[in-house]
Motif scaffolding. Structure first.
Motif, PDB file in Angstrom:
ATOM      1  N   ILE A  73       1.524 -26.968  -3.952  1.00  0.00           N
ATOM      2  CA  ILE A  73       2.021 -25.994  -5.093  1.00  0.00           C
ATOM      3  C   ILE A  73       3.288 -25.091  -4.504  1.00  0.00           C
ATOM      4  CG2 ILE A  73       1.353 -23.845  -6.450  1.00  0.00           C
ATOM      5  CD1 ILE A  73      -1.587 -25.043  -6.172  1.00  0.00           C
ATOM      6  N   LEU A  74       3.235 -24.799  -3.341  1.00  0.00           N
ATOM      7  CA  LEU A  74       4.078 -23.747  -2.874  1.00  0.00           C
ATOM      8  C   LEU A  74       4.039 -23.555  -1.379  1.00  0.00           C
ATOM      9  CD1 LEU A  74       5.827 -21.115  -3.280  1.00  0.00           C
ATOM     10  CD2 LEU A  74       4.031 -19.741  -3.659  1.00  0.00           C
ATOM     11  N   VAL A  75       5.125 -23.642  -0.859  1.00  0.00           N
ATOM     12  CA  VAL A  75       5.496 -23.265   0.589  1.00  0.00           C
ATOM     13  C   VAL A  75       6.201 -21.808   0.533  1.00  0.00           C
ATOM     14  CG1 VAL A  75       6.198 -23.573   2.979  1.00  0.00           C
ATOM     15  CG2 VAL A  75       5.158 -25.491   1.628  1.00  0.00           C
ATOM     16  N   GLU A  76       5.660 -20.886   1.463  1.00  0.00           N
ATOM     17  CA  GLU A  76       6.439 -19.471   1.263  1.00  0.00           C
ATOM     18  C   GLU A  76       6.078 -18.806   2.833  1.00  0.00           C
ATOM     19  OE1 GLU A  76       6.011 -15.573  -1.717  1.00  0.00           O
ATOM     20  OE2 GLU A  76       4.351 -16.679  -1.130  1.00  0.00           O
ATOM     21  N   HIS A  77       7.320 -18.145   3.059  1.00  0.00           N
ATOM     22  CA  HIS A  77       7.289 -17.201   4.199  1.00  0.00           C
ATOM     23  C   HIS A  77       6.759 -15.791   3.867  1.00  0.00           C
ATOM     24  CE1 HIS A  77       9.269 -20.348   6.468  1.00  0.00           C
ATOM     25  NE2 HIS A  77      10.154 -20.418   5.658  1.00  0.00           N
ATOM     26  N   PRO A  78       6.109 -15.087   4.511  1.00  0.00           N
ATOM     27  CA  PRO A  78       5.659 -13.672   4.282  1.00  0.00           C
ATOM     28  C   PRO A  78       6.935 -12.791   4.207  1.00  0.00           C
ATOM     29  CG  PRO A  78       5.317 -14.150   6.656  1.00  0.00           C
ATOM     30  CD  PRO A  78       5.786 -15.363   6.089  1.00  0.00           C
ATOM     31  N   ALA A  79       6.944 -11.898   3.369  1.00  0.00           N
ATOM     32  CA  ALA A  79       8.117 -10.640   3.268  1.00  0.00           C
ATOM     33  C   ALA A  79       7.828  -9.931   4.446  1.00  0.00           C
ATOM     34  CB  ALA A  79       7.859 -10.121   1.755  1.00  0.00           C
ATOM     35  N   TYR A  80       6.657  -9.652   4.866  1.00  0.00           N
ATOM     36  CA  TYR A  80       6.417  -8.729   5.995  1.00  0.00           C
ATOM     37  C   TYR A  80       5.321  -9.209   6.639  1.00  0.00           C
ATOM     38  CZ  TYR A  80       4.082  -5.422   2.782  1.00  0.00           C
ATOM     39  OH  TYR A  80       3.385  -4.728   2.081  1.00  0.00           O
ATOM     40  N   ILE A  81       4.937  -8.799   8.092  1.00  0.00           N
ATOM     41  CA  ILE A  81       3.830  -8.859   8.745  1.00  0.00           C
ATOM     42  C   ILE A  81       3.608  -7.620   9.344  1.00  0.00           C
ATOM     43  CG2 ILE A  81       2.713 -10.122  10.702  1.00  0.00           C
ATOM     44  CD1 ILE A  81       4.460 -12.612  10.080  1.00  0.00           C
ATOM     45  N   ILE A  82       2.228  -7.166   9.402  1.00  0.00           N
ATOM     46  CA  ILE A  82       1.765  -5.792   9.948  1.00  0.00           C
ATOM     47  C   ILE A  82       0.360  -5.933  10.473  1.00  0.00           C
ATOM     48  CG2 ILE A  82       3.232  -4.285   8.221  1.00  0.00           C
ATOM     49  CD1 ILE A  82       0.630  -3.760   6.770  1.00  0.00           C
ATOM     50  N   PRO A  83      -0.014  -5.347  11.389  1.00  0.00           N
ATOM     51  CA  PRO A  83      -1.282  -5.128  12.061  1.00  0.00           C
ATOM     52  C   PRO A  83      -2.471  -5.010  10.711  1.00  0.00           C
ATOM     53  CG  PRO A  83      -0.002  -3.730  13.225  1.00  0.00           C
ATOM     54  CD  PRO A  83       0.822  -4.030  11.979  1.00  0.00           C
ATOM     55  N   GLY A  84      -3.395  -5.904  11.168  1.00  0.00           N
ATOM     56  CA  GLY A  84      -4.279  -5.885  10.009  1.00  0.00           C
ATOM     57  C   GLY A  84      -5.559  -5.098  10.537  1.00  0.00           C
ATOM     58  N   PHE A  85      -5.440  -4.076  11.402  1.00  0.00           N
ATOM     59  CA  PHE A  85      -6.646  -3.398  11.890  1.00  0.00           C
ATOM     60  C   PHE A  85      -6.185  -1.724  11.992  1.00  0.00           C
ATOM     61  CE2 PHE A  85      -6.514  -2.005  16.353  1.00  0.00           C
ATOM     62  CZ  PHE A  85      -5.335  -2.557  16.632  1.00  0.00           C
ATOM     63  N   ALA A  86      -7.185  -0.913  11.797  1.00  0.00           N
ATOM     64  CA  ALA A  86      -6.836   0.559  12.539  1.00  0.00           C
ATOM     65  C   ALA A  86      -5.752   0.851  11.953  1.00  0.00           C
ATOM     66  CB  ALA A  86      -7.229   0.473  13.452  1.00  0.00           C
ATOM     67  N   THR A  87      -5.155   0.941  10.598  1.00  0.00           N
ATOM     68  CA  THR A  87      -3.849   1.178  10.213  1.00  0.00           C
ATOM     69  C   THR A  87      -3.618   2.799  10.247  1.00  0.00           C
ATOM     70  OG1 THR A  87      -4.642   0.978   7.906  1.00  0.00           O
ATOM     71  CG2 THR A  87      -3.191  -0.789   8.705  1.00  0.00           C
ATOM     72  N   ASN A  88      -4.811   3.461  10.507  1.00  0.00           N
ATOM     73  CA  ASN A  88      -4.365   4.965  10.594  1.00  0.00           C
ATOM     74  C   ASN A  88      -3.816   5.134  11.829  1.00  0.00           C
ATOM     75  OD1 ASN A  88      -6.636   4.260  12.276  1.00  0.00           O
ATOM     76  ND2 ASN A  88      -8.052   5.757  11.383  1.00  0.00           N
ATOM     77  N   ALA A  89      -3.573   4.122  12.749  1.00  0.00           N
ATOM     78  CA  ALA A  89      -2.968   4.473  14.093  1.00  0.00           C
ATOM     79  C   ALA A  89      -1.540   4.341  13.842  1.00  0.00           C
ATOM     80  CB  ALA A  89      -3.490   3.516  15.162  1.00  0.00           C
ATOM     81  N   ILE A  90      -1.169   3.864  12.857  1.00  0.00           N
ATOM     82  CA  ILE A  90       0.173   3.401  12.369  1.00  0.00           C
ATOM     83  C   ILE A  90       0.779   4.571  11.406  1.00  0.00           C
ATOM     84  CG2 ILE A  90       1.822   1.735  11.411  1.00  0.00           C
ATOM     85  CD1 ILE A  90      -0.202  -0.157  12.050  1.00  0.00           C
ATOM     86  N   SER A  91       2.120   5.095  11.711  1.00  0.00           N
ATOM     87  CA  SER A  91       2.546   6.254  11.033  1.00  0.00           C
ATOM     88  C   SER A  91       3.070   5.697   9.637  1.00  0.00           C
ATOM     89  CB  SER A  91       3.303   7.048  11.818  1.00  0.00           C
ATOM     90  OG  SER A  91       4.760   6.204  11.817  1.00  0.00           O
ATOM     91  N   TYR A  92       3.255   6.903   8.857  1.00  0.00           N
ATOM     92  CA  TYR A  92       4.111   6.426   7.561  1.00  0.00           C
ATOM     93  C   TYR A  92       5.383   6.014   7.804  1.00  0.00           C
ATOM     94  CZ  TYR A  92       6.642   7.608   3.328  1.00  0.00           C
ATOM     95  OH  TYR A  92       7.433   7.748   2.070  1.00  0.00           O
TER      96      TYR A  92
END
Length: 380
Positions: A73-92
């Motif tokens: 159906i589709l092959v797609e690259h991600p627009a962005y990749i970010i950590p998938g855990f404890a995002t409260n440790a990452i700032s705005y």
């Protein structure tokens, strides 16, 4: 606390005069040197789907032609990749930096996607949209990567088109992440008719409806209204829950080809008949993603028995289903089908062992008979 850095992956186009693809990332610095360097996937200018508004579920993906099971159906690259855990440790500001790394035209598409997090929960829309839509992606880590933090290797990728697939408890499409190409592939799990919505799943489908809803409501802010959550009558819904519970139990207790192939005492059709009994239940519940697991084992059993007609029929059907989403298995099946007796190492092995055992049994019986005849006695 983990330390992340912003990094933009640039994928050169495989087509002349096409711009490179950029993937904005927030990564642990030790991951960056281990990233692959593929070319961008070719753009499909006539995809088999279209995106359009739905009455209650925002934008959805719909088939604009018949799509046979196993088809791309589709092959797609991600627009962005970010950590998938404890995002409260990452700032705005970390999230906003990722957002600024997304090309403008793609950012507009990302910003239009559903965000079921409040500004208090996720001040940055990059975080909120990822929490609502991101798919799990696996990256490569150094052998000495610190593993003291649970989930430290978990990352999520935002795929703007694949994420338009709305949820169903009987999804008709599946996806696979390929690290080597930094892309995910969306493929049909069963035949999809013209105009039919293309769906994915957001939860563990082997849970009961009540447990699925317990996950959907807090994480995605909706209750599912798919056919598998709206059976006519309480009895039908209870039957569906029992079916899913049975399938979950069968997965963990099922007879397997690996054990059957080394146990000559088990009946020849032991695994085949067991799997054939559960396949209709899987299809009834719309759990087609599980089919290759059982179909592959049936194929291997028929090969072990030397049943060429049944082997080819099941191998061809399994290959059709797996040709896009399970490339390694598909490649193996193609080789097996070219010349089963030559390319399948275990071809007719069980049949040969049984024939040898039968021959040995006959020999021993004849020897016993001859021994008894020396005394003028016949076996009873």
């Amino acid at each position: 606390m983990a330390s992340y850095v912003h990094h933009v992956i640039e994928l050169p186009s495989s087509v002349p005069n096409q711009p490179m693809v950029k993937i904005s990332c927030l990564l642990h610095p030790t991951v960056i040197p281990l990233l692959p360097a593929p070319s961008a996937a070719p753009v499909d200018h006539n995809p088999p789907y279209e995106l359009r508004d739905t009455p209650q579920k925002g934008v959805g993906m719909f088939a604009k032609q018949f799509i046979s099971k196993g088809s791309l159906i589709l092959v797609e690259h991600p627009a962005y990749i970010i950590p998938g855990f404890a995002t409260n440790a990452i700032s705005y500001e970390d999230f906003e930096t990722v957002g600024r790394g997304i090309p403008d035209s793609l950012y507009e598409e990302v910003a239009s996607m559903a965000n079921c997090r409040t500004s208090a929960e996720s001040p940055s829309i990059i975080d909120g949209i990822a929490r609502t839509n991101a798919l799990s992606v696996q990256l490569k880590f150094p052998s000495d990567f610190p593993s003291d933090s649970p989930g430290a290797k978990d990352y999520g990728g935002l795929f703007p088109k694949i994420a338009r697939c709305n949820h169903s408890c009987g999804m008709n499409a599946g996806w696979e992440w390929d690290l080597s190409t930094l892309s995910s592939t969306l493929f049909a799990l069963r035949d999809i008719e013209l105009g039919e919505e293309i769906t994915n799943t957001y939860v563990d489908l082997l849970q009961s409806r009540a447990d699925r809803w317990k996950r959907l409501q807090p994480d995605y802010r909706f209750n599912c209204d798919c056919p598998w959550c709206n059976h006519e009558g309480k009895a039908s819904q209870m039957e569906s829950d029992r079916n899913r519970e049975y399938i979950a139990t069968y997965l963990s207790t099922r007879p397997t080809y690996a054990k059957w192939s080394i146990d000559p005492c088990l009946p020849n059709a032991f695994v085949i008949n067991s799997h054939l009994a559960v396949l209709p239940i899987i299809r009834k519940e719309g759990l087609h993603r599980l089919l290759p697991l059982f179909m592959e084992e049936i194929v291997r059993c028929f090969a072990e028995l030397g049943d060429e007609e049944s082997f080819k029929a099941w191998a061809e059907d399994t290959l059709q289903l797996c040709r896009v989403g399970y490339k390694d298995l598909a490649g193996e099946l193609r080789r097996m089908l070219e010349d089963p007796q030559k390319n399948v190492r275990s071809w007719a092995r069980r049949k040969r062992i049984q024939e040898e055992n039968n021959h040995q049994d006959r020999y021993e019986f004849e020897a016993d008979d001859s021994f008894l005849n020396l005394f003028g006695t016949s076996p009873i």
